[in-house]
Design a protein around this motif. Structure first.
Motif, short mmCIF file in Angstrom:
data_model
loop_
_atom_site.label_atom_id
_atom_site.label_comp_id
_atom_site.label_asym_id
_atom_site.label_seq_id
_atom_site.Cartn_x
_atom_site.Cartn_y
_atom_site.Cartn_z
N THR A 149 14.58 -2.76 -3.92
CA THR A 149 13.95 -2.79 -5.24
C THR A 149 14.85 -2.18 -6.31
N VAL A 152 16.00 -4.02 -9.84
CA VAL A 152 14.96 -4.03 -10.87
C VAL A 152 14.78 -2.65 -11.47
N GLU A 153 14.82 -1.62 -10.62
CA GLU A 153 14.62 -0.26 -11.11
C GLU A 153 15.76 0.20 -12.01
N ALA A 155 17.56 -1.82 -13.91
CA ALA A 155 17.35 -2.56 -15.16
C ALA A 155 16.26 -1.89 -16.01
N ASN A 156 15.18 -1.46 -15.35
CA ASN A 156 14.09 -0.79 -16.07
C ASN A 156 14.56 0.54 -16.65
N TRP A 157 15.33 1.29 -15.86
CA TRP A 157 15.86 2.58 -16.34
C TRP A 157 16.78 2.35 -17.53
N SER A 158 17.61 1.32 -17.45
CA SER A 158 18.54 1.00 -18.53
C SER A 158 17.79 0.69 -19.84
N LYS A 159 16.71 -0.07 -19.74
CA LYS A 159 15.92 -0.40 -20.94
C LYS A 159 15.31 0.85 -21.56
N ALA A 160 14.80 1.74 -20.68
CA ALA A 160 14.11 2.93 -21.16
C ALA A 160 15.05 4.01 -21.68
N SER A 219 13.29 7.77 -9.96
CA SER A 219 11.92 7.32 -9.74
C SER A 219 11.46 7.82 -8.38
#
Length: 273
Positions: A149, A152-153, A155-160, A219
């Motif tokens: 996973t 995806v994680e 990418a999510n961290w990068s956005k945030a 996370s």
């Protein structure tokens, strides 16, 4: 007084033994043993001792201890990670113990007995003086196993974090596994890597002076044993075995052996991922 103390200890041990003996194990499992899927390429969770080529690691030790609690033999079966969930569904194996993350997507087809907690962590080469925190990876290439996973994680961290701060996004590179990602890192084809925080101390000890962690795990996840949705009796039995190990301290002893005492749980749960 000494005799009374010894009697009390003996009584406590007898009660514990009786509780373990009362764990109901499906008759078929008692007869044939527990078939458990493992892929020994994820130290210290699952790997083979280089000196003996024998299975070892956290999952192996916990699995053997669960077998002892249930009074059954553990039949380890090496299976490619991407085939493990299907192996449970088709009943080729009874259980998966191979550092698998409990996710909602996987819960659609199997259940998970959650027995360990971890999270993904960034790291880079120790020699990279320009990268000293995860934010220094914004706009750079970060590799991780594509089977997890983690893409995806990341990418999510990068956005945030990166993109929210007006910085360029992390470029996520899918690798064949964590070993492949580390190879690419050493070859300077990647600027950073993400893998489970439970594996990083082992790798850093194995390859001393080569890597440095960047911040802490970003996370929180549960590692679970994948098990059939129709295996209610076996699920209850394995949960009870883990809880008995937590109660008698043998669970914590195994984690401490591998330097992962902080990754333990206080009780076995189901589908909390």
């Amino acid at each position: 007084m000494k005799k009374l103390l010894l009697s009390a200890i003996s009584a406590a041990l007898l009660l514990q033994s009786s509780a373990w003996a009362d764990i109901a194990v499906p008759a078929a499992i008692k007869e044939k043993g527990l078939t458990v899927a493992i892929m020994p390429n994820y130290p210290p969770m699952d790997f083979k001792d280089p000196a003996t080529n024998q299975l070892t690691g956290v999952d192996y030790d916990l699995g053997q201890a669960i077998g002892e609690k249930l009074g059954v033999k553990i039949n380890w079966q090496e299976i490619a990670f991407e085939q493990m969930v299907n192996a449970v569904v088709t009943k080729r194996v009874d259980l998966v113990m191979s550092g698998m993350t409990d996710t909602k997507e996987r819960q659609k087809v199997v259940n998970f007995i959650d027995y360990f907690k971890t999270g993904p962590q960034f790291y880079t080469q120790a020699a990279r003086s320009d990268i000293n925190s995860a934010m220094d990876l914004c706009g750079k290439k970060v590799g991780t196993s594509r089977r997890t996973t983690f893409p995806v994680e990341i990418a999510n961290w990068s956005k945030a974090h990166c993109e929210a701060a007006g910085k360029p996004a992390i470029i996520v590179v899918g690798a064949e596994g964590t070993a492949d990602a580390r190879t690419q890192l050493r070859q300077n084809r990647l600027d950073g890597v993400v893998q489970g925080s439970e594996t990083l101390p082992y790798i850093m000890d194995l390859e001393k002076g080569k890597y440095k962690p960047l911040d802490k795990a970003f996370s929180f996840q549960y590692t679970g044993m994948a098990i059939g949705k129709d295996a209610g009796e076996l699920t209850t039995a394995v949960q009870a075995a883990i809880d008995a190990m937590i109660a008698d301290g043998s669970y914590q002893k195994i984690l401490a052996k591998w330097g992962l005492a902080d990754n333990g749980v206080t009780q076995a749960t189901v589908n909390q991922g």
